[in-house]
Design a protein around this motif. Structure first.
Motif, PDB file in Angstrom:
ATOM      1  N   ASN A  43      15.036 -11.962 -16.848  1.00  7.46           N
ATOM      2  CA  ASN A  43      13.971 -12.150 -15.865  1.00  7.46           C
ATOM      3  C   ASN A  43      13.534 -10.835 -15.230  1.00  7.46           C
ATOM      4  O   ASN A  43      12.365 -10.478 -15.259  1.00  7.46           O
ATOM      5  N   TRP A  76      21.237 -13.969 -17.314  1.00  6.81           N
ATOM      6  CA  TRP A  76      20.656 -13.541 -16.032  1.00  6.81           C
ATOM      7  C   TRP A  76      21.626 -12.630 -15.294  1.00  6.81           C
ATOM      8  O   TRP A  76      22.835 -12.840 -15.308  1.00  6.81           O
ATOM      9  N   MET A  94      22.396 -15.907 -11.711  1.00  6.12           N
ATOM     10  CA  MET A  94      21.863 -17.241 -12.028  1.00  6.12           C
ATOM     11  C   MET A  94      21.099 -17.821 -10.835  1.00  6.12           C
ATOM     12  O   MET A  94      20.040 -18.431 -10.986  1.00  6.12           O
ATOM     13  N   ALA A  95      21.647 -17.600  -9.625  1.00 12.05           N
ATOM     14  CA  ALA A  95      21.066 -18.215  -8.423  1.00 12.05           C
ATOM     15  C   ALA A  95      19.675 -17.661  -8.124  1.00 12.05           C
ATOM     16  O   ALA A  95      18.852 -18.340  -7.523  1.00 12.05           O
ATOM     17  N   GLY A 143      17.947 -16.884 -12.764  1.00 11.69           N
ATOM     18  CA  GLY A 143      17.999 -18.112 -13.561  1.00 11.69           C
ATOM     19  C   GLY A 143      17.109 -19.186 -12.966  1.00 11.69           C
ATOM     20  O   GLY A 143      16.306 -19.805 -13.665  1.00 11.69           O
ATOM     21  N   ASN A 144      17.197 -19.362 -11.668  1.00 12.35           N
ATOM     22  CA  ASN A 144      16.404 -20.411 -11.013  1.00 12.35           C
ATOM     23  C   ASN A 144      14.920 -20.081 -11.009  1.00 12.35           C
ATOM     24  O   ASN A 144      14.080 -20.968 -11.127  1.00 12.35           O
ATOM     25  N   ARG A 145      14.584 -18.803 -10.892  1.00 10.34           N
ATOM     26  CA  ARG A 145      13.182 -18.408 -10.885  1.00 10.34           C
ATOM     27  C   ARG A 145      12.557 -18.766 -12.239  1.00 10.34           C
ATOM     28  O   ARG A 145      11.459 -19.282 -12.315  1.00 10.34           O
ATOM     29  N   ARG A 146      13.285 -18.518 -13.301  1.00  9.88           N
ATOM     30  CA  ARG A 146      12.768 -18.820 -14.633  1.00  9.88           C
ATOM     31  C   ARG A 146      12.653 -20.331 -14.832  1.00  9.88           C
ATOM     32  O   ARG A 146      11.702 -20.827 -15.413  1.00  9.88           O
ATOM     33  N   LYS A 147      13.637 -21.057 -14.324  1.00 12.84           N
ATOM     34  CA  LYS A 147      13.592 -22.520 -14.457  1.00 12.84           C
ATOM     35  C   LYS A 147      12.370 -23.070 -13.732  1.00 12.84           C
ATOM     36  O   LYS A 147      11.674 -23.944 -14.229  1.00 12.84           O
ATOM     37  N   ALA A 148      12.099 -22.528 -12.536  1.00  9.22           N
ATOM     38  CA  ALA A 148      10.957 -22.977 -11.741  1.00  9.22           C
ATOM     39  C   ALA A 148       9.654 -22.676 -12.479  1.00  9.22           C
ATOM     40  O   ALA A 148       8.729 -23.490 -12.489  1.00  9.22           O
ATOM     41  N   HIS A 186       9.235 -25.173 -15.274  1.00 10.40           N
ATOM     42  CA  HIS A 186       8.884 -26.462 -14.700  1.00 10.40           C
ATOM     43  C   HIS A 186       7.403 -26.486 -14.337  1.00 10.40           C
ATOM     44  O   HIS A 186       6.685 -27.422 -14.648  1.00 10.40           O
TER      45      HIS A 186
END
Ligand SMILES: [Zn+2]
Length: 201
Positions: A157, A173, A176-177, A180-185, A188
């Motif tokens: 990321n 990543w 992850m927090a 990882g979450n930025r990529r997941k968002a 989505h």
């Protein structure tokens, strides 16, 4: 504005990689340098003494003279980023990148007069602090071992460098927090957008 040296800024897994990651979005037009103000070196050293305590064997980092330390730390930072970013592909070392790092580390170690590399305390006796540039040099040299350099990764990321200490070497990543979450968002959001476009078709 003063930098907030949060735990996320120490996602590199090794002091020298945390230092390389003080340049944000390296190579991007939006890139910026958290060490632009040399006063940040002392604040970084204070935070790194806590967040990198395990690597440092509890030895604290010191910046006696930020203006004198800055060019030494930045020279190790730039040559380490060049070498380790390149090594992240297959763990091998480019000698044209290795030589400048070794020169920068020599300057960082020069005049220290202490002992490092003991199996139980790689950064020396924790009774007294160690100069930031010396510690960054020791950290960089420790990553040259095949075991360590084979674990250097580039965050998918944010492009930060980090050490993948996971057993199956599968980390993608730096953190992850955050990444990882930025990529997941983002994924989505894109799925919802394409679903919406579908609805309107
Ligand atoms: Zn990241």
């Amino acid at each position: 504005m003063a930098v907030s040296w949060t735990p996320h800024r120490f996602s590199g897994g090794a002091l020298v990689l945390d230092v390389t990651n003080t340049v944000v979005l390296r190579g991007d037009p939006r890139s910026f340098d958290r060490f632009d103000d040399s006063a940040e070196l002392a604040r970084f050293a204070e935070a790194a003494s806590v967040h990198r305590a395990a690597e440092l064997g509890g030895r604290r980092l010191a910046v006696a003279d930020a203006l004198a330390a800055a060019p030494k730390v930045l020279a190790i930072r730039e040559t380490a980023d060049s070498l380790f970013r390149d090594a992240a592909s297959d763990g091998s070392l480019d000698t044209d990148r290795l030589a400048p790092l070794l020169s920068a580390c020599a300057i960082g170690l020069d005049g220290d007069g202490g002992r490092v590399g003991h199996p139980a305390r790689a950064f020396g006796d924790p009774a007294a602090p160690i100069a930031l540039e010396t510690a960054v040099a020791v950290s960089a040299l420790s990553l040259l071992s095949p075991e360590k350099r084979g674990r250097i990764r580039i965050c998918a990321n944010c492009r930060w460098l980090f050490l993948d200490e996971s057993r199956n070497r599968s980390r993608v990543w730096c953190d992850m927090a955050v990444c990882g979450n930025r990529r997941k968002a983002q994924r989505h959001y894109r799925r919802r957008q394409s679903a919406k476009e579908h609805d309107h078709a």
